[in-house]
Design a protein around this motif. Structure first.
Motif, PDB file in Angstrom:
ATOM      1  N   ILE A 192      20.073  -3.727   7.494  1.00  0.00           N
ATOM      2  CA  ILE A 192      20.506  -3.955   6.120  1.00  0.00           C
ATOM      3  C   ILE A 192      22.021  -4.111   6.036  1.00  0.00           C
ATOM      4  N   ASN A 193      22.758  -3.491   6.948  1.00  0.00           N
ATOM      5  CA  ASN A 193      24.215  -3.629   6.938  1.00  0.00           C
ATOM      6  C   ASN A 193      24.648  -5.041   7.311  1.00  0.00           C
ATOM      7  N   THR A 194      23.830  -5.717   8.114  1.00  0.00           N
ATOM      8  CA  THR A 194      24.100  -7.127   8.415  1.00  0.00           C
ATOM      9  C   THR A 194      23.971  -7.967   7.156  1.00  0.00           C
ATOM     10  N   TYR A 195      22.975  -7.649   6.333  1.00  0.00           N
ATOM     11  CA  TYR A 195      22.812  -8.348   5.046  1.00  0.00           C
ATOM     12  C   TYR A 195      24.052  -8.153   4.174  1.00  0.00           C
ATOM     13  N   PHE A 196      24.519  -6.902   4.085  1.00  0.00           N
ATOM     14  CA  PHE A 196      25.703  -6.627   3.265  1.00  0.00           C
ATOM     15  C   PHE A 196      26.923  -7.402   3.783  1.00  0.00           C
ATOM     16  N   MET A 197      27.073  -7.428   5.102  1.00  0.00           N
ATOM     17  CA  MET A 197      28.215  -8.133   5.692  1.00  0.00           C
ATOM     18  C   MET A 197      28.151  -9.626   5.364  1.00  0.00           C
ATOM     19  N   ALA A 198      26.959 -10.203   5.469  1.00  0.00           N
ATOM     20  CA  ALA A 198      26.802 -11.627   5.160  1.00  0.00           C
ATOM     21  C   ALA A 198      27.084 -11.910   3.694  1.00  0.00           C
ATOM     22  N   ARG A 199      26.653 -11.001   2.831  1.00  0.00           N
ATOM     23  CA  ARG A 199      26.870 -11.194   1.398  1.00  0.00           C
ATOM     24  C   ARG A 199      28.363 -11.231   1.070  1.00  0.00           C
ATOM     25  N   HIS A 200      29.155 -10.471   1.794  1.00  0.00           N
ATOM     26  CA  HIS A 200      30.609 -10.474   1.552  1.00  0.00           C
ATOM     27  C   HIS A 200      31.273 -11.745   2.088  1.00  0.00           C
ATOM     28  N   LEU A 201      30.665 -12.371   3.106  1.00  0.00           N
ATOM     29  CA  LEU A 201      31.307 -13.493   3.764  1.00  0.00           C
ATOM     30  C   LEU A 201      30.955 -14.849   3.162  1.00  0.00           C
ATOM     31  N   VAL A 202      29.818 -14.953   2.491  1.00  0.00           N
ATOM     32  CA  VAL A 202      29.424 -16.254   1.948  1.00  0.00           C
ATOM     33  C   VAL A 202      30.295 -16.626   0.745  1.00  0.00           C
ATOM     34  N   ARG A 203      30.341 -17.920   0.462  1.00  0.00           N
ATOM     35  CA  ARG A 203      31.191 -18.394  -0.626  1.00  0.00           C
ATOM     36  C   ARG A 203      30.530 -18.259  -1.995  1.00  0.00           C
ATOM     37  N   HIS A 204      29.209 -18.347  -2.050  1.00  0.00           N
ATOM     38  CA  HIS A 204      28.498 -18.268  -3.315  1.00  0.00           C
ATOM     39  C   HIS A 204      27.260 -17.388  -3.154  1.00  0.00           C
ATOM     40  N   VAL A 205      26.970 -16.632  -4.215  1.00  0.00           N
ATOM     41  CA  VAL A 205      25.772 -15.792  -4.240  1.00  0.00           C
ATOM     42  C   VAL A 205      24.960 -16.171  -5.481  1.00  0.00           C
ATOM     43  N   TYR A 206      23.696 -16.509  -5.263  1.00  0.00           N
ATOM     44  CA  TYR A 206      22.820 -16.892  -6.366  1.00  0.00           C
ATOM     45  C   TYR A 206      21.668 -15.891  -6.456  1.00  0.00           C
ATOM     46  N   THR A 207      21.230 -15.640  -7.669  1.00  0.00           N
ATOM     47  CA  THR A 207      20.131 -14.709  -7.890  1.00  0.00           C
ATOM     48  C   THR A 207      18.995 -15.415  -8.621  1.00  0.00           C
ATOM     49  N   MET A 208      17.788 -15.271  -8.118  1.00  0.00           N
ATOM     50  CA  MET A 208      16.609 -15.831  -8.783  1.00  0.00           C
ATOM     51  C   MET A 208      16.155 -14.818  -9.835  1.00  0.00           C
ATOM     52  N   ASN A 209      16.209 -15.228 -11.092  1.00  0.00           N
ATOM     53  CA  ASN A 209      15.957 -14.269 -12.166  1.00  0.00           C
ATOM     54  C   ASN A 209      14.666 -14.530 -12.941  1.00  0.00           C
ATOM     55  N   THR A 210      13.828 -15.422 -12.431  1.00  0.00           N
ATOM     56  CA  THR A 210      12.553 -15.697 -13.094  1.00  0.00           C
ATOM     57  C   THR A 210      11.407 -15.547 -12.101  1.00  0.00           C
ATOM     58  N   ASN A 211      10.411 -14.770 -12.477  1.00  0.00           N
ATOM     59  CA  ASN A 211       9.233 -14.551 -11.636  1.00  0.00           C
ATOM     60  C   ASN A 211       8.110 -15.478 -12.111  1.00  0.00           C
ATOM     61  N   TYR A 212       7.574 -16.272 -11.183  1.00  0.00           N
ATOM     62  CA  TYR A 212       6.539 -17.233 -11.539  1.00  0.00           C
ATOM     63  C   TYR A 212       5.145 -16.782 -11.083  1.00  0.00           C
ATOM     64  N   ARG A 213       5.029 -15.560 -10.615  1.00  0.00           N
ATOM     65  CA  ARG A 213       3.761 -15.108 -10.051  1.00  0.00           C
ATOM     66  C   ARG A 213       3.042 -14.060 -10.901  1.00  0.00           C
ATOM     67  N   SER A 214       3.756 -13.414 -11.806  1.00  0.00           N
ATOM     68  CA  SER A 214       3.168 -12.307 -12.554  1.00  0.00           C
ATOM     69  C   SER A 214       3.307 -12.530 -14.050  1.00  0.00           C
ATOM     70  N   SER A 215       2.459 -11.845 -14.787  1.00  0.00           N
ATOM     71  CA  SER A 215       2.474 -11.969 -16.243  1.00  0.00           C
ATOM     72  C   SER A 215       3.665 -11.238 -16.839  1.00  0.00           C
ATOM     73  N   ALA A 216       3.949 -11.566 -18.111  1.00  0.00           N
ATOM     74  CA  ALA A 216       5.094 -10.959 -18.785  1.00  0.00           C
ATOM     75  C   ALA A 216       4.955  -9.451 -18.886  1.00  0.00           C
ATOM     76  N   SER A 217       3.742  -8.941 -19.106  1.00  0.00           N
ATOM     77  CA  SER A 217       3.559  -7.490 -19.251  1.00  0.00           C
ATOM     78  C   SER A 217       3.876  -6.763 -17.949  1.00  0.00           C
ATOM     79  N   VAL A 218       3.473  -7.344 -16.826  1.00  0.00           N
ATOM     80  CA  VAL A 218       3.765  -6.720 -15.527  1.00  0.00           C
ATOM     81  C   VAL A 218       5.259  -6.753 -15.243  1.00  0.00           C
ATOM     82  N   ILE A 219       5.896  -7.880 -15.496  1.00  0.00           N
ATOM     83  CA  ILE A 219       7.336  -7.999 -15.244  1.00  0.00           C
ATOM     84  C   ILE A 219       8.126  -7.037 -16.136  1.00  0.00           C
ATOM     85  N   ASP A 220       7.746  -6.948 -17.401  1.00  0.00           N
ATOM     86  CA  ASP A 220       8.425  -6.002 -18.304  1.00  0.00           C
ATOM     87  C   ASP A 220       8.252  -4.570 -17.813  1.00  0.00           C
ATOM     88  N   GLY A 221       7.048  -4.250 -17.340  1.00  0.00           N
ATOM     89  CA  GLY A 221       6.795  -2.900 -16.828  1.00  0.00           C
ATOM     90  C   GLY A 221       7.626  -2.596 -15.604  1.00  0.00           C
TER      91      GLY A 221
END
Length: 326
Positions: A192-221
């Motif tokens: 996991i520390n390798t992940y953290f190191m890579a996150r600091h070195l990359v130029r851009h970080v993007y986050t996927m903020n929409t779940n297309y696999r589960s219903s709204a009630s499950v995601i809200d929960g």
């Protein structure tokens, strides 16, 4: 230690004998101790030592009653802890040396057979690319791979990252795709520390903020479960700069799956605290019975239907637990 143990127990026994009546009175007058069979330990210092330091969950009041012997018992316990630490270090040292020997034997045998493992592929390529800095190999791989997308990046290790970073970071289109919350393969060298190191070195970080696999009630929960309040330290990283943050996720509203019982929609997540594994298992079985034998329905493909056993999945930690549930 044996010599000190005998000598200190002898001194402790002399104290117990000299203060026997006072100790009996303290035991009889103590609201928690009077029904306990503690009086017999006044005549047996060695047994008292085992009671204080070897028995599980010995109450604090027992230490209070027999506090007069601690000046002889505590040094013994300290010695034992030092011995345990030394034995543990020795055991790990022997195991480490044994593993080194086995590794060399395996490598020698693989070399004789002309066989390389997946780890060998990584280590040999790392040696050529990073350690030896083979420029011709660098150029060849960059020409072959113009764009590099590395999925499940949270399961990579330091050697793999150094390969990707050396070869492609400044010379190709490079994407690391991963979720640190899913980093569960440390036993296979995922770091996991390798992940953290890579996150600091990359130029851009993007986050996927929409779940297309589960219903709204499950995601809200799940949003409420992982982030019950703002700035909640979900994964207990404290104030560390390298921390896994839970991002609030949106649901794809085209999914309408839901569960209802007697026409009332059910909560998407229920969690129960159980005192032991058997209680947990009984709770699980009770919930399964409710799902299958009551008027519980599942909304699938624009219609309601009864819950079936094939709709249910139970996650366990071992094959033994799976057999017990079955």
């Amino acid at each position: 230690f044996e010599t000190d143990f005998k000598a200190n127990c002898k001194l402790a026994q002399a104290y117990l004998n000299a203060n026997a009546q006072d100790l009996i009175t303290r035991i009889q007058n103590h609201r928690n101790a009077k029904n306990k069979d503690l009086i017999k330990y006044i005549q047996h210092a060695k047994a008292l030592y085992k009671l204080l330091y070897y028995e599980k969950n010995t109450p604090n009041y027992v230490f209070d009653i027999f506090s007069g012997v601690l000046e002889w018992f505590e040094p013994l316990r300290h010695q034992e802890e030092q011995i345990d630490q030394s034995l543990t270090a020795f055991k790990y040292n022997v195991q480490s040396k044994a593993l080194d020997e086995v590794f060399l034997m395996v490598q020698s045998r693989l070399s004789q057979l002309g066989v390389i493992t997946f780890d060998d592929m990584i280590s040999k390529l790392h040696h050529a690319v990073v350690t030896k800095d083979n420029k011709n190999l660098h150029q060849s791989l960059r020409q072959k791979y113009k764009a590099v997308l590395i999925d499940e990046f949270q399961d990579t290790d330091k050697l793999q990252f150094e390969l990707f970073n050396t070869l492609f970071n400044k010379h190709s289109i490079l994407f690391y795709i991963g979720d640190p919350k899913q980093s569960i393969y440390a036993w296979r060298k995922a770091d996991i520390n390798t992940y953290f190191m890579a996150r600091h070195l990359v130029r851009h970080v993007y986050t996927m903020n929409t779940n297309y696999r589960s219903s709204a009630s499950v995601i809200d929960g799940l949003n409420h479960f992982f982030l019950p309040e703002e700035n909640f330290d979900t994964f207990a990283f404290g104030q560390s700069a390298d921390a896994i943050k839970y991002w609030h996720v949106k649901a794809n509203n085209t999914l309408k799956s839901s569960v209802r019982a007697d026409w009332y929609q059910q909560k998407p997540i229920l969690y129960t605290a159980c005192k032991d594994k058997q209680t947990l298992m009984n709770s699980c079985l009770h919930h399964l019975k409710q799902l299958l034998e009551s008027n519980t329905e599942l909304f699938i493909k624009d219609q309601w239907r009864p819950v079936k056993t094939s709709d249910i999945c139970i996650l366990v930690r071992s094959n033994k637990e799976a057999a017990e549930i079955q």
